[in-house]
Design an enzyme around this catalytic site. Sequence first.
Site, PDB file in Angstrom:
ATOM      1  N   HIS A  16      26.842  24.459  62.619  1.00  0.00           N
ATOM      2  CA  HIS A  16      26.280  24.532  63.961  1.00  0.00           C
ATOM      3  C   HIS A  16      27.238  24.929  65.117  1.00  0.00           C
ATOM      4  O   HIS A  16      27.151  25.705  65.837  1.00  0.00           O
ATOM      5  CB  HIS A  16      25.374  23.607  64.114  1.00  0.00           C
ATOM      6  CG  HIS A  16      24.157  23.310  63.266  1.00  0.00           C
ATOM      7  ND1 HIS A  16      23.971  22.179  62.586  1.00  0.00           N
ATOM      8  CD2 HIS A  16      23.280  24.201  62.667  1.00  0.00           C
ATOM      9  CE1 HIS A  16      22.976  22.168  61.792  1.00  0.00           C
ATOM     10  NE2 HIS A  16      22.445  23.383  61.711  1.00  0.00           N
ATOM     11  N   LYS A  40       8.869  16.202  59.425  1.00  0.00           N
ATOM     12  CA  LYS A  40      10.145  16.230  58.687  1.00  0.00           C
ATOM     13  C   LYS A  40      10.802  15.009  58.185  1.00  0.00           C
ATOM     14  O   LYS A  40      11.791  15.234  57.709  1.00  0.00           O
ATOM     15  CB  LYS A  40      10.863  17.221  59.563  1.00  0.00           C
ATOM     16  CG  LYS A  40      10.682  18.915  59.281  1.00  0.00           C
ATOM     17  CD  LYS A  40      11.805  19.789  59.677  1.00  0.00           C
ATOM     18  CE  LYS A  40      11.821  21.008  59.033  1.00  0.00           C
ATOM     19  NZ  LYS A  40      12.883  21.979  59.408  1.00  0.00           N
ATOM     20  N   ARG A  89      23.577  31.989  56.741  1.00  0.00           N
ATOM     21  CA  ARG A  89      24.586  31.703  55.707  1.00  0.00           C
ATOM     22  C   ARG A  89      24.654  32.710  54.444  1.00  0.00           C
ATOM     23  O   ARG A  89      25.640  32.805  53.871  1.00  0.00           O
ATOM     24  CB  ARG A  89      24.548  30.480  55.278  1.00  0.00           C
ATOM     25  CG  ARG A  89      24.780  29.189  56.310  1.00  0.00           C
ATOM     26  CD  ARG A  89      24.294  27.969  55.990  1.00  0.00           C
ATOM     27  NE  ARG A  89      22.777  27.806  56.217  1.00  0.00           N
ATOM     28  CZ  ARG A  89      21.967  26.927  56.148  1.00  0.00           C
ATOM     29  NH1 ARG A  89      22.509  25.686  56.064  1.00  0.00           N
ATOM     30  NH2 ARG A  89      20.660  27.047  56.333  1.00  0.00           N
ATOM     31  N   SER A 127      22.696  20.595  56.698  1.00  0.00           N
ATOM     32  CA  SER A 127      22.454  19.159  57.119  1.00  0.00           C
ATOM     33  C   SER A 127      22.107  18.288  56.006  1.00  0.00           C
ATOM     34  O   SER A 127      22.670  17.215  55.829  1.00  0.00           O
ATOM     35  CB  SER A 127      21.476  19.264  58.132  1.00  0.00           C
ATOM     36  OG  SER A 127      21.794  19.807  59.529  1.00  0.00           O
TER      37      SER A 127
HETATM   38  P1  ADP Z   1      15.862  24.561  60.749  1.00  0.00           P
HETATM   39  O1  ADP Z   1      15.358  23.122  60.214  1.00  0.00           O
HETATM   40  O2  ADP Z   1      15.465  25.061  62.004  1.00  0.00           O
HETATM   41  O3  ADP Z   1      16.542  25.561  59.662  1.00  0.00           O
HETATM   42  P2  ADP Z   1      18.896  23.635  61.008  1.00  0.00           P
HETATM   43  O4  ADP Z   1      19.369  22.700  61.714  1.00  0.00           O
HETATM   44  O5  ADP Z   1      18.925  23.530  59.351  1.00  0.00           O
HETATM   45  O6  ADP Z   1      17.398  23.967  61.290  1.00  0.00           O
HETATM   46  O7  ADP Z   1      19.546  25.183  61.403  1.00  0.00           O
HETATM   47  C1  ADP Z   1      19.337  25.533  62.474  1.00  0.00           C
HETATM   48  C2  ADP Z   1      20.262  26.910  62.708  1.00  0.00           C
HETATM   49  O8  ADP Z   1      21.351  26.945  62.141  1.00  0.00           O
HETATM   50  C3  ADP Z   1      19.393  27.893  61.528  1.00  0.00           C
HETATM   51  O9  ADP Z   1      19.420  29.301  62.137  1.00  0.00           O
HETATM   52  C4  ADP Z   1      20.359  27.948  60.333  1.00  0.00           C
HETATM   53  O10 ADP Z   1      20.680  29.273  59.724  1.00  0.00           O
HETATM   54  C5  ADP Z   1      21.693  27.807  61.149  1.00  0.00           C
HETATM   55  N1  ADP Z   1      22.631  27.100  60.270  1.00  0.00           N
HETATM   56  C6  ADP Z   1      22.543  26.149  59.433  1.00  0.00           C
HETATM   57  N2  ADP Z   1      23.670  25.891  58.697  1.00  0.00           N
HETATM   58  C7  ADP Z   1      24.456  26.662  59.277  1.00  0.00           C
HETATM   59  C8  ADP Z   1      26.133  27.016  59.016  1.00  0.00           C
HETATM   60  N3  ADP Z   1      26.639  26.109  57.984  1.00  0.00           N
HETATM   61  N4  ADP Z   1      26.764  27.960  59.592  1.00  0.00           N
HETATM   62  C9  ADP Z   1      25.854  28.669  60.301  1.00  0.00           C
HETATM   63  N5  ADP Z   1      24.816  28.697  60.750  1.00  0.00           N
HETATM   64  C10 ADP Z   1      23.996  27.469  60.106  1.00  0.00           C
END
Ligand code: ADP
Length: 165
Positions: A16, A40, A89, A127
């Site tokens: 992120h 969630k 990803r 996460s």
């Molecule tokens: P959500 O529940 O909306 O998917 P996340 O916090 O898991 O929320 O992810 C938010 C955004 O960040 C999404 O677009 C996801 O693809 C992106 N994301 C998650 N992990 C990574 C990573 N390792 N590298 C780049 N982008 C990521």
Amino acid sequence: MRALYPGSFDPLTNGHMDLIERASALFGEVIVAVLSNPSKKPLFTVEERIAQIRVSTAHLERIEVISFDGLTVHCAEAHCADLILRGLRAMSDFEYELQIAHTNRSLAEDLETVFLATSARHSFLSSSVVKEVARFGGPVEHMVPCEVASDLNRHFNSAFTPPVT
Ligand code: ADP
């Protein structure tokens, strides 16, 4: 340009962070929008997640961290965002993200979704993976900003009991 980066961020990972830093350089202004969705069952409260993101992005300019619930397009409109930012990803992200992007476009046709491909070194990070490692006492310092690592260690240290061998 003002980018809205919505997500759960439960918790914020280095993946992120990579996206926020690159989007900040590309677009100038980034609003990180933390989804408040109790169904969630998040590990960290919205307030904790916002605090983690604020501290971890303190070195960047023009980053705003907010919480939201409801539709992402409403949040984007309320904050006058020019675009929605999402990360990709792997192919496995693509189908879901494309569906959401089309849905959002059907709700607000002027609002573009922009995808950034994750840096290869962060492509394995999610996460959920971070929480799983931390839950069983593994090191997470290379996966998340240091404030998040401390919060995870504090959270799980009391709960962690090494497996009996
Ligand atoms: P959500 O529940 O909306 O998917 P996340 O916090 O898991 O929320 O992810 C938010 C955004 O960040 C999404 O677009 C996801 O693809 C992106 N994301 C998650 N992990 C990574 C990573 N390792 N590298 C780049 N982008 C990521």
